[in-house]
Design a protein around this motif. Structure first.
Motif, PDB file in Angstrom:
ATOM      1  N   GLY A  98       0.808  -1.212   0.000  1.00 51.72           N
ATOM      2  CA  GLY A  98       0.000   0.000   0.000  1.00 51.72           C
ATOM      3  C   GLY A  98       0.841   1.261   0.000  1.00 51.72           C
ATOM      4  N   GLU A  99       1.920   1.244   0.791  1.00 51.12           N
ATOM      5  CA  GLU A  99       2.801   2.417   0.850  1.00 51.12           C
ATOM      6  C   GLU A  99       3.506   2.668  -0.476  1.00 51.12           C
ATOM      7  OE1 GLU A  99       5.272   1.355   4.103  1.00 51.12           O
ATOM      8  OE2 GLU A  99       3.735   1.794   5.640  1.00 51.12           O
ATOM      9  N   ALA A 100       3.656   1.634  -1.269  1.00 49.31           N
ATOM     10  CA  ALA A 100       4.266   1.780  -2.591  1.00 49.31           C
ATOM     11  C   ALA A 100       3.257   2.260  -3.633  1.00 49.31           C
ATOM     12  CB  ALA A 100       4.880   0.451  -3.035  1.00 49.31           C
ATOM     13  N   GLY A 101       2.018   2.513  -3.193  1.00 46.92           N
ATOM     14  CA  GLY A 101       0.999   2.999  -4.104  1.00 46.92           C
ATOM     15  C   GLY A 101       0.303   1.909  -4.895  1.00 46.92           C
ATOM     16  N   LEU A 102       0.431   0.671  -4.451  1.00 45.64           N
ATOM     17  CA  LEU A 102      -0.169  -0.464  -5.148  1.00 45.64           C
ATOM     18  C   LEU A 102      -1.378  -0.984  -4.379  1.00 45.64           C
ATOM     19  CD1 LEU A 102       3.150  -2.410  -5.881  1.00 45.64           C
ATOM     20  CD2 LEU A 102       2.018  -0.735  -7.350  1.00 45.64           C
ATOM     21  N   THR A 103      -2.262  -1.676  -5.084  1.00 38.76           N
ATOM     22  CA  THR A 103      -3.441  -2.284  -4.469  1.00 38.76           C
ATOM     23  C   THR A 103      -3.110  -3.697  -4.017  1.00 38.76           C
ATOM     24  OG1 THR A 103      -4.963  -0.975  -5.821  1.00 38.76           O
ATOM     25  CG2 THR A 103      -5.827  -3.005  -4.849  1.00 38.76           C
ATOM     26  N   TRP A 104      -3.440  -3.991  -2.773  1.00 36.20           N
ATOM     27  CA  TRP A 104      -3.216  -5.318  -2.194  1.00 36.20           C
ATOM     28  C   TRP A 104      -4.445  -6.184  -2.450  1.00 36.20           C
ATOM     29  CZ3 TRP A 104       0.299  -8.483  -0.128  1.00 36.20           C
ATOM     30  CH2 TRP A 104      -0.079  -9.459   0.787  1.00 36.20           C
ATOM     31  N   ILE A 105      -4.259  -7.313  -3.118  1.00 35.60           N
ATOM     32  CA  ILE A 105      -5.368  -8.234  -3.399  1.00 35.60           C
ATOM     33  C   ILE A 105      -5.489  -9.180  -2.211  1.00 35.60           C
ATOM     34  CG2 ILE A 105      -6.422  -9.816  -5.046  1.00 35.60           C
ATOM     35  CD1 ILE A 105      -5.790  -7.110  -6.258  1.00 35.60           C
ATOM     36  N   GLY A 106      -6.167  -8.705  -1.172  1.00 37.95           N
ATOM     37  CA  GLY A 106      -6.299  -9.489   0.042  1.00 37.95           C
ATOM     38  C   GLY A 106      -6.907  -8.642   1.143  1.00 37.95           C
ATOM     39  N   PRO A 107      -7.030  -9.216   2.330  1.00 36.97           N
ATOM     40  CA  PRO A 107      -7.599  -8.464   3.450  1.00 36.97           C
ATOM     41  C   PRO A 107      -6.673  -7.322   3.873  1.00 36.97           C
ATOM     42  CG  PRO A 107      -6.715 -10.553   4.199  1.00 36.97           C
ATOM     43  CD  PRO A 107      -6.658 -10.585   2.702  1.00 36.97           C
ATOM     44  N   THR A 108      -7.196  -6.403   4.655  1.00 40.34           N
ATOM     45  CA  THR A 108      -6.399  -5.268   5.101  1.00 40.34           C
ATOM     46  C   THR A 108      -5.295  -5.730   6.050  1.00 40.34           C
ATOM     47  OG1 THR A 108      -7.752  -4.846   7.062  1.00 40.34           O
ATOM     48  CG2 THR A 108      -8.457  -3.813   4.985  1.00 40.34           C
ATOM     49  N   PRO A 109      -4.228  -4.937   6.189  1.00 42.27           N
ATOM     50  CA  PRO A 109      -3.198  -5.293   7.168  1.00 42.27           C
ATOM     51  C   PRO A 109      -3.772  -5.468   8.569  1.00 42.27           C
ATOM     52  CG  PRO A 109      -2.409  -3.546   5.734  1.00 42.27           C
ATOM     53  CD  PRO A 109      -3.860  -3.731   5.409  1.00 42.27           C
ATOM     54  N   GLU A 110      -4.782  -4.661   8.895  1.00 39.16           N
ATOM     55  CA  GLU A 110      -5.403  -4.782  10.215  1.00 39.16           C
ATOM     56  C   GLU A 110      -6.131  -6.112  10.356  1.00 39.16           C
ATOM     57  OE1 GLU A 110      -4.264  -0.870   9.270  1.00 39.16           O
ATOM     58  OE2 GLU A 110      -5.714  -2.120   8.168  1.00 39.16           O
ATOM     59  N   ASN A 111      -6.818  -6.543   9.292  1.00 40.66           N
ATOM     60  CA  ASN A 111      -7.444  -7.869   9.306  1.00 40.66           C
ATOM     61  C   ASN A 111      -6.411  -8.959   9.546  1.00 40.66           C
ATOM     62  OD1 ASN A 111      -9.828  -7.225   6.594  1.00 40.66           O
ATOM     63  ND2 ASN A 111     -10.036  -6.864   8.783  1.00 40.66           N
ATOM     64  N   ILE A 112      -5.292  -8.857   8.832  1.00 41.04           N
ATOM     65  CA  ILE A 112      -4.245  -9.876   8.965  1.00 41.04           C
ATOM     66  C   ILE A 112      -3.702  -9.903  10.382  1.00 41.04           C
ATOM     67  CG2 ILE A 112      -1.957 -10.595   8.163  1.00 41.04           C
ATOM     68  CD1 ILE A 112      -2.675  -9.378   5.433  1.00 41.04           C
ATOM     69  N   ASP A 113      -3.527  -8.717  10.976  1.00 47.01           N
ATOM     70  CA  ASP A 113      -3.000  -8.654  12.341  1.00 47.01           C
ATOM     71  C   ASP A 113      -3.955  -9.273  13.352  1.00 47.01           C
ATOM     72  OD1 ASP A 113      -0.548  -7.483  11.809  1.00 47.01           O
ATOM     73  OD2 ASP A 113      -1.327  -5.440  11.936  1.00 47.01           O
ATOM     74  N   THR A 114      -5.251  -8.990  13.201  1.00 45.13           N
ATOM     75  CA  THR A 114      -6.199  -9.443  14.210  1.00 45.13           C
ATOM     76  C   THR A 114      -6.669 -10.880  14.016  1.00 45.13           C
ATOM     77  OG1 THR A 114      -8.019  -8.461  12.952  1.00 45.13           O
ATOM     78  CG2 THR A 114      -7.061  -7.128  14.708  1.00 45.13           C
ATOM     79  N   LEU A 115      -6.795 -11.314  12.766  1.00 48.11           N
ATOM     80  CA  LEU A 115      -7.293 -12.658  12.506  1.00 48.11           C
ATOM     81  C   LEU A 115      -6.192 -13.620  12.071  1.00 48.11           C
ATOM     82  CD1 LEU A 115     -10.701 -11.942  10.735  1.00 48.11           C
ATOM     83  CD2 LEU A 115     -10.322 -12.780  13.057  1.00 48.11           C
TER      84      LEU A 115
END
Length: 581
Positions: A98-115
């Motif tokens: 995301g910081e590189a300006g690209l779209t991540w094909i997946g859950p949000t970083p927050e989702n990954i952290d919590t789940l």
């Protein structure tokens, strides 16, 4: 269609092939990456472009965030799909994308952290009211904490990688004296596969089924459950066969799993494709296990009964679109997925890297093959053993099983040993194909005897390569399987092509009495004994690793051990690790 134009596929093998094909359907340019051993691999040829990642190991290549983002920038990607494994559940990589300006094909970083964090996921499940087995609330610091947990709740216990999945970094311990080794091994496997080694502990419920629910959730608040899958047929807690929908569940169990999955994902504000896993114990109790914040290996079996392209939905969700369907889809028919792993069933499912000399897929109604190899492909020993997947659909479970038996009989893979003989056994085994499911998660490890299709208990005979002769007797055709080379060559017949070289396919050289041999090609992880120790027959003496899995080597006899190999050294099958005199 989406507004996305070019996807970097941060993975390899069959899932990279799958993503590239979906990208083409959506009009998205696909960009593959490859390590040195994967140069010319199928996924590099299917994608529109392919770029090198110098190195061989996972850490040097497919886990190398900087190298992946550099390729994305050079190739002009505007999105990244991580597939499964490797960095797919790494929130740091998702943020970097995301910081590189690209779209991540997946859950949000927050989702990954919590789940994706198994410990945090347990807290979410508890808040959502999902049933839970006893477990540590946080990752443990040392093996002594695992011992203390076992003393409080009893054995067996499961030591699990907090940031892992797919059976990597999972050890089930039945004896207190094995806790220290299991804790160390789980951490090593987790660090190798996922880059993080934290582990937690939970009570292991005996003879459990593994049942999971496939979830898709968009950014508009829609959370849909695409039914259930049963993934109980496993070895060393890695799945071998999956089916959808999960059979032989009561209405109450089915509802608990589906609504439990929906509740957990809704409460977490989940976005993307994910899988909520449960265990169904011997007494029928349903207990939350974990959430996988990525697409699963077994997603095609759900696609087969719902008609929904899960990978395509991932792209839609990442593009901010709504899901393409409005309600939970009802399953149509029944489907099985058979993982085609390069593993030797005759020697305990040990890895079998090498060259795939022949790969011939079956055909017919309801048959789908997702493969990462073809005839001539190399299977390196640096990564996991999955070559591809055979998916079989039928209007009901009985027809799907009959179609699966035919498809597995037609499937031909030569050059490396695979688990196909096991699959051929299982589709006729009463524990799997009967009127109830007798298989549970460690059934293969504790109860499976390979005897049905071979007619003998030694499945080694299934690996004998045969050529089929069709002959006519009294006006009726008969097919006869003859071992290759058994009849020799007739006059003028061409010489058979030499078998491709494969370090793991070679028979071990004759060893001296008392030799401790490596069961497969890989590397020595650690010794469990020291030079000159006295060992007992059957005592664990070493850990060896290949294709991201560790296996224990035991002493073939009692005596004094003399070590011949150092930790970290590369091995071929049959390498003499030590000698016991």
């Amino acid at each position: 269609m989406t507004s996305l134009h070019a996807v970097l596929i941060a993975n390899r093998g069959e899932i990279a092939v799958r993503i590239a094909r979906v990208a083409r359907d959506l009009g998205i340019r696909s960009i593959a990456v490859y390590s040195e051993p994967d140069a010319g691999a199928l996924h590099t040829l299917i994608a529109d472009e392919a770029y090198a990642l110098p190195g061989s190991t996972s850490a040097e290549t497919y886990l190398n965030m900087a190298a992946l983002l550099d390729v994305a920038a050079r190739a002009g990607a505007d999105c990244v799909h991580p597939g499964y494994g490797f960095l797919s559940e790494n929130s740091g990589f998702a943020r970097a994308v995301g910081e590189a300006g690209l779209t991540w094909i997946g859950p949000t970083p927050e989702n990954i952290d919590t789940l994706g964090d198994k410990v945090a996921a347990r807290r979410i499940a508890m808040e959502a009211g999902a049933p839970l087995a006893p477990g540590t609330p946080d990752p443990i610091e040392n093996w002594q904490e695992a011992r203390d947990f076992a003393e409080e709740f009893g054995l067996p216990i499961a030591i699990k990688a907090a940031f892992g999945g797919g059976g990597r970094g999972l050890k089930v311990v039945h004896r207190a004296e094995d806790i220290e080794d299991a804790f160390a091994s789980a951490g090593r496997e987790a660090r190798e596969a996922f880059g993080r080694g934290e582990c937690y502990v939970e009570k292991f419920l005996t003879r459990p089924r593994h049942v999971e629910a496939q979830v898709l959730a968009d950014t508009h608040g829609n959370v849909r459950v695409l039914g259930t899958r049963d993934c109980s047929t496993q070895r060393r807690y890695q799945k071998l066969i999956e089916e959808a929908p999960a059979p032989f569940l009561s209405e109450a169990q089915n509802e608990a799993i589906i609504e439990g999955a929906r509740g957990i994902c809704a409460r977490a504000g989940y976005v993307g494709a994910g899988t909520v896993e449960f265990i169904v114990s011997e007494d029928g109790t349903v207990s939350f296990l974990e959430v996988n914040t990525r697409v699963q290996v077994e997603h095609p079996v759900t696609e087969a009964v719902t008609g929904i392209d899960i990978i395509a939905e991932q792209f839609r969700i990442a593009d901010g679109q709504r899901l393409s369907f409005d309600v939970d889809p009802a399953p149509h028919g029944h489907a099985f997925e058979f993982r085609l792993n390069a593993e030797d069933v005759a020697h305990g499912f040990v890895p079998s890297p090498g060259t795939v000399s022949v790969f011939e897929a079956p055909t017919g109604p309801g048959i789908r093959v997702d493969a990462g190899v073809r005839s001539g492909s190399e299977v390196p020993g640096f990564y996991d053993s999955l070559l591809g997947k055979l998916i079989v659909w039928g209007p009901d479970r009985a027809v799907a099983l009959r179609r699966a038996a035919r498809a597995l009989a037609e499937l031909k893979i030569s050059g490396v040993r695979t688990v196909v003989p096991f699959h051929r056994d299982m589709v006729e085994h009463p524990a799997f194909a009967g009127d109830h499911l007798g298989v549970y998660t460690n059934w293969v490890d504790t109860e499976y005897t390979p005897a049905r299709t071979t007619g003998v208990e030694d499945i080694e005979h299934s690996y004998t390569e045969r050529e089929t002769l069709v002959i006519e007797i009294d006006g009726r055709l008969h097919q006869v399987g003859i071992p290759v080379g058994f009849l020799g060559r007739g006059a003028g017949a061409p010489a058979p092509a030499p078998a491709p070289a494969s370090a793991d396919a070679e028979a071990p050289a004759p060893a001296t009495e008392g030799a401790v041999l490596s069961p497969f090609a890989g590397s020595l992880v650690a010794w469990k004994v020291a030079e000159g120790d006295t060992v007992a027959e059957g005592q664990p003496v070493a850990s060896v690793e290949a294709m991201k899995m560790e296996s224990v080597v035991v002493a073939p006899r009692a005596g004094t051990i003399s070590l011949a190999v150092q930790p970290g050294e590369k091995l071929t099958r049959g390498t003499v690790l030590a000698t016991i005199s």
